[in-house]
Design an enzyme around this catalytic site. Structure first.
Site, mmCIF file in Angstrom:
data_model
loop_
_atom_site.group_PDB
_atom_site.id
_atom_site.type_symbol
_atom_site.label_atom_id
_atom_site.label_comp_id
_atom_site.label_asym_id
_atom_site.label_seq_id
_atom_site.Cartn_x
_atom_site.Cartn_y
_atom_site.Cartn_z
ATOM 1 N N GLU A 285 35.885 33.506 73.377
ATOM 2 C CA GLU A 285 36.454 34.296 74.472
ATOM 3 C C GLU A 285 35.463 34.537 75.612
ATOM 4 O OE1 GLU A 285 37.255 34.768 71.336
ATOM 5 O OE2 GLU A 285 39.435 34.657 71.337
ATOM 6 N N HIS B 221 45.803 43.615 65.939
ATOM 7 C CA HIS B 221 46.759 42.767 66.664
ATOM 8 C C HIS B 221 47.875 43.630 67.248
ATOM 9 C CE1 HIS B 221 44.812 39.521 64.472
ATOM 10 N NE2 HIS B 221 45.527 38.630 65.112
#
Ligand SMILES: Cc1ncc(C[n+]2csc(CCOP(=O)(O)OP(=O)(O)O)c2C)c(N)n1
Length: 673
Positions: A404, A473
């Protein structure tokens, strides 16, 4: 060696000596300006004494188009990149005439117009940005290389690892230069890093690595020239470890209590200036007196500059708030490009609308690149980029390593160099491992360059709870991002906005984060694919009632519509305001809707209550309208970690009946405004 070779060597070395002598003199002068009652430099400054041969040798091997990303110890790199000594010193001394107008100081100097993409005061953060600049170069067929320097300590940073992996995966034209001075601030690197030669790590990344005497500008030049030739031939990145001495402390006030005297003495024996002097005398083409004269000239030039800089004005206080973000407008070119709408729309799901927006932007703007994990071949785990690689090719739509920091930093660098990257961070929760690139990097560029350059990148991500999604999540992180000056943050609540807001973000000149709602991906709506391009910002009234205002964004908007329906059954007419963008925030629209609803507002969000953006909205309304004119309730998730069980999620997520109950409480309490 032939006479011609000797002459060439001597000529290069003499030029290098002059440059190194000037850098040393610059650093000595700057160090002196950190001291005493009349110190011009406030705070800390980091100097490159002992490491001068690296920028001098490296940039002698590169062309004036090649770009530079420097370590925070980067004054030598800045000077060699073409930044004037006066504007650099003025910057260190916090003056208006500084290259960044006093906004950068010693460790964050940035001058992209001089091919200097910046120092970086976050150790290791420059490497992903260099990858992005190289990506821009490669995708423009520019044949430019990017050189990035960093310390030995920085090699332990995750961002460094990610950048090396990313550069290798795309064979980017980057030259990674590690200036190994043996010290990671106050800790010897050998005590914490268990590889004897850092260049050996290169093999693990699939690139060439070499170690070179970093006190020898000629040796550095030669290795960088080879690396540049490989990069320009499409053979990808290289890692060059330059062994250098750190002649001074880590920073201006460092008393070096941790450093063995023998290490300091050893460093002195590796001084690049002394080495070049000895070599030049050995070659017999210049005398010691002439070399002394070069040193004296550098010193006297710096003395004059220091005196001049002392007289310069400080930046005008009125300018401190300028150049945080650009104006939220549709450019003339963009306005001319769109507008063939018939007013009729097409039915599609939210995620299909995202896909259509990406396709449209790829079609309209050759500078758009789309990348991220699973984004290319597979078309994204939710299908946002499905088929786009087939249509637009793997140069423009591609998969990245699971990295990322490299994705976001790559976007920063590419956006600084003329591209409009739209990157996907698969889950908002995953952005947390790489926020540095958004917050410390992307958000700073416009401010530091005083509007000369911005970072038109878009980060697409999705967030929120759905049945079974765990605490890693499911988080709603919009407030974290909306807190950061320099970033735009938008949360589409329907297919129409998934299309329009993403396109507005791509058109915008500043870094935008579009946070989609996974829970809404399959919801359908009518999308006008040819509607005029919007600018970022702007709330929308989704229902118009006069009794109470229900305000929210993203996933909560359909819930607010449900609450309005429940309220109607109870005889209460609610307005529903979809804020759409938290930055820029449409404060005027919220105030207007509040007044229309008698000063009563319920702000709802899926994110947990504490520090949620609902509190910010209420505070701003109270500041604008006065405390007696605002009656409010906040409805949010409680301050917990999101559980995976659907039963537990249902117990904590704000629903229509909780929102309707909060609205009833306010309405029952009577009208105040
Ligand atoms: C991400 C991050 N962690 C820690 C620091 C604090 N810090 C500033 S300089 C430095 C040492 C860096 O060592 P190295 O990369 O070897 O560079 P050198 O000082 O030798 O030039 C540290 C730890 C920082 N600026 N950024």
């Amino acid at each position: 060696m032939t006479q011609v070779e000797t002459d060439q060597k001597a000529s290069f070395l003499l030029d290098a000596y002059r440059r190194m002598s000037f850098i040393r003199s610059f650093e000595s002068t700057a160090l002196s300006l950190t001291k005493g009652d009349n110190a011009l430099i406030a705070g800390s400054a980091h100097f490159c004494a002992g490491q001068e041969a690296v920028p001098v040798g490296a940039l002698a091997a590169l062309g004036s188009d090649d770009q530079v990303v420097a370590t925070y110890r980067g004054h030598g790199w800045a000077l060699e990149s073409g930044i004037g000594a006066r504007e650099l010193l003025a910057e260190l001394c916090h003056k208006a005439e500084g290259i960044n107008g006093g906004r950068a100081g010693s460790a964050l100097v940035m001058a992209p117009h001089k091919r200097f993409l910046g120092e970086n005061s976050i150790v290791g953060a420059g490497l992903p940005i260099a990858c992005g600049a190289a990506l821009a170069s490669a995708s423009a067929g520019a044949n430019r290389v990017v050189v990035v320097s960093f310390g030995d300590g920085a090699t332990s940073q995750g961002a460094v690892h990610e950048a090396l992996v990313f550069a290798a995966s795309r064979q980017l034209p980057v030259i990674f230069i590690c200036e190994n001075n043996g010290w990671s601030e106050m800790t010897s690197t050998s005590s914490i890093v268990k590889v004897p030669r850092l260049a050996r790590r290169a093999i693990g990344y699939g690139m060439l690595g070499v170690t070179v005497d970093g006190s020898d500008p000629e040796a550095v030049r030669s290795q960088v020239a080879d690396a540049a030739a490989r990069a320009r031939a499409g053979e990808g990145p290289s890692l060059i470890e330059c062994l250098v001495p750190r002649l001074w402390g880590h920073y201006n006030r460092d008393i070096e209590h941790y450093r063995p005297p023998a290490d300091r003495s050893l460093a002195k024996t590796r001084d690049p200036l002394a080495a070049a002097r000895a070599r030049l005398l050995e070659l017999g083409q210049i005398s010691a007196g002439e070399l002394d004269a070069i040193d004296a000239e550098a010193a006297s030039r710096m003395e004059v500059l220091a005196a001049e800089v002392r007289q310069l004005a400080a930046p005008d206080a009125k300018t401190a708030t300028a150049h945080v973000v650009g104006e939220a407008v549709v450019s003339r070119t963009d306005a001319a490009r769109t507008g063939a709408s018939t007013g009729a729309g097409t039915e599609m799901t939210y995620i299909q609308a995202v896909n259509r927006a990406l396709r449209r932007e790829l079609e309209d703007r050759p500078e758009v690149l789309v990348f991220g994990e699973d984004v290319g071949h597979a078309g994204g785990i939710f299908g946002a980029s499905r088929d786009l690689q087939k249509e637009f090719g793997a140069e423009r739509v591609f998969d990245t390593p699971i990295a990322e920091s490299a994705i976001l930093g790559g976007a920063v660098g590419a956006a600084m160099c003329g591209k409009r990257p739209v990157v996907e961070i698969m889950w908002a929760d995953f952005m947390l491992v790489a926020l540095d690139q958004l917050i410390n990097q992307a958000a700073n560029v416009r401010y530091l360059t005083r509007g000369r350059l911005s970072v038109p990148m878009v980060v697409r991500t999705q967030q929120g709870a759905t049945p079974g999604s765990c605490a890693q999540h499911a988080q709603c992180l919009e407030t974290l991002l909306a807190h950061i000056p320099g970033l735009r943050v938008g949360l589409p609540s329907c297919a129409e906005d998934a299309y329009a807001m993403l396109r507005a973000a791509v058109a915008d000149e500043d870094p935008c984060v579009i946070i989609e709602s996974r829970a809404l991906y399959q919801s359908k709506g009518i999308v006008d694919l040819d509607a005029p391009l919007q600018h970022v910002g702007g709330a929308r009234l989704r229902a118009d009632g006069k009794d109470i205002l229900l305000a929210g964004w993203g996933s909560i908007v359909p819930v607010l519509m449900g609450a309005a329906a429940l309220l109607r059954e109870r005889g209460i007419e609610a307005s529903v305001l979809d804020l759409r963008w938290l930055a820029p925030l449409d404060e005027g629209a919220i105030e207007k809707a509040l007044k229309h609803c008698g000063g009563r507002i319920v702000v709802a969000h899926e994110a947990n209550l504490t520090g949620g953006f609902g509190g910010e909205i209420v505070a701003r309304l109270i500041e604008r309208c006065g405390p007696s004119q605002v009656r409010f309730r906040r409805v949010a998730s409680p301050n917990i970690r999101m559980p995976a069980s659907p039963a537990l999620q249902a117990a904590v997520l704000p629903d229509a009946s909780r929102i309707a109950d909060a609205a009833c409480e306010l309405v029952d309490a009577g009208v105040t405004a």
